[in-house]
Design a protein around this motif. Structure first.
Motif, PDB file in Angstrom:
ATOM      1  N   GLN A 146       0.986  -1.112  -0.100  1.00  0.00           N
ATOM      2  CA  GLN A 146      -0.159   0.025   0.117  1.00  0.00           C
ATOM      3  C   GLN A 146       1.000   1.281   0.018  1.00  0.00           C
ATOM      4  O   GLN A 146       2.076   1.147   0.547  1.00  0.00           O
ATOM      5  CB  GLN A 146      -0.977   0.101   1.202  1.00  0.00           C
ATOM      6  N   LYS A 148       2.522   4.458   1.066  1.00  0.00           N
ATOM      7  CA  LYS A 148       2.869   5.415   2.076  1.00  0.00           C
ATOM      8  C   LYS A 148       3.687   6.578   1.666  1.00  0.00           C
ATOM      9  O   LYS A 148       4.553   6.341   0.945  1.00  0.00           O
ATOM     10  CB  LYS A 148       3.874   4.389   3.322  1.00  0.00           C
ATOM     11  N   ASN A 197      10.882   9.144   7.731  1.00  0.00           N
ATOM     12  CA  ASN A 197      10.301   8.135   6.786  1.00  0.00           C
ATOM     13  C   ASN A 197      10.728   6.826   7.366  1.00  0.00           C
ATOM     14  O   ASN A 197      11.657   6.752   8.074  1.00  0.00           O
ATOM     15  CB  ASN A 197      10.854   8.390   5.281  1.00  0.00           C
ATOM     16  N   GLU A 198      10.254   5.603   6.809  1.00  0.00           N
ATOM     17  CA  GLU A 198      10.621   4.434   6.987  1.00  0.00           C
ATOM     18  C   GLU A 198      11.610   4.104   5.837  1.00  0.00           C
ATOM     19  O   GLU A 198      11.781   4.926   5.008  1.00  0.00           O
ATOM     20  CB  GLU A 198       9.489   3.451   6.915  1.00  0.00           C
TER      21      GLU A 198
END
Length: 217
Positions: A146, A148, A197-198
């Protein structure tokens, strides 16, 4: 097709030196003025962009989802494929050349060796620079699977920096939200203060399978 060869590359020392200077300057600016990013209104329905070119990375669904998070000022802009590795080759300098003559925002999208799709939106064209440039419209994103989206936190202004041998987006504590090498073959992603952020890919180090730069105008 390029064979996958894992090599962990330390960022060049001159990049680290430049980054250190930018961080010192940023700390002084932050003391003078605190800036909080304004929330971006999101349209109720996705907008399918008008394309000048075909993407080998994103499908219509991914493009529609991304369009929801673009700045309101670019709503209705057409997307023109200015650069893609399958056509223009794996070269950062070629990417810079294809950006010449463009001033508008750019959507950078890529797919790595694991099939992961991610990238960044830059408020201005990608180019060589002595320091970081860009605005708070810049953001990072990933499809995992999904969408992000990682917007500007207001923590610093390390949006984009272009060197001959690397492209960097977002920074904090000496690590970049997204960086690509001069061959557009290897890259890395780490959590950073600019976007909170990841890691965009499945691993912090990745190999690029396909990369595209879309100019919005």
């Amino acid at each position: 097709m390029k064979s996958l060869r894992w090599r962990y590359t330390r960022l060049p020392s001159q990049v680290e030196d430049a980054l250190s200077g930018e961080e010192d300057k940023e700390e002084e600016e932050e003391k003078e003025e605190e800036t909080t990013p304004a929330p971006t209104p999101v349209p109720e329905h996705p907008v399918v962009p008008q394309l000048a070119g075909a993407s080998q990375v994103l499908g219509a669904s991914e493009m529609s989802q991304l369009s929801l998070h673009l700045p309101p000022r670019v709503t209705g802009y057409s997307w023109s494929l200015a650069f893609c590795t399958s056509r223009d080759g794996f070269s950062l300098q070629s990417l810079y050349r294809q950006m010449e003559g463009h001033s508008g925002p750019v959507l950078l999208v890529l797919r790595d060796q694991d099939g992961q799709m991610f990238g960044a939106f830059s408020s201005s064209a990608l180019r060589l620079s002595k320091g970081f440039y860009g605005t708070g419209e810049t953001f990072l994103f990933s499809f995992s699977p999904q969408l992000k989206v990682f917007k500007w936190t207001g923590s610093n202004s390390f949006f984009v920096k272009g060197d001959l041998d690397s492209l960097m987006m977002g920074c904090g504590s000496g690590r970049f939200g997204l960086w690509l090498d001069g061959d557009l073959y290897r890259g890395g992603s780490h959590p950073c203060a600019t976007f909170n952020n990841e890691v965009l890919a499945r691993q912090e180090q990745f190999c690029i399978n396909e990369l595209e730069a879309w100019v919005l105008s």
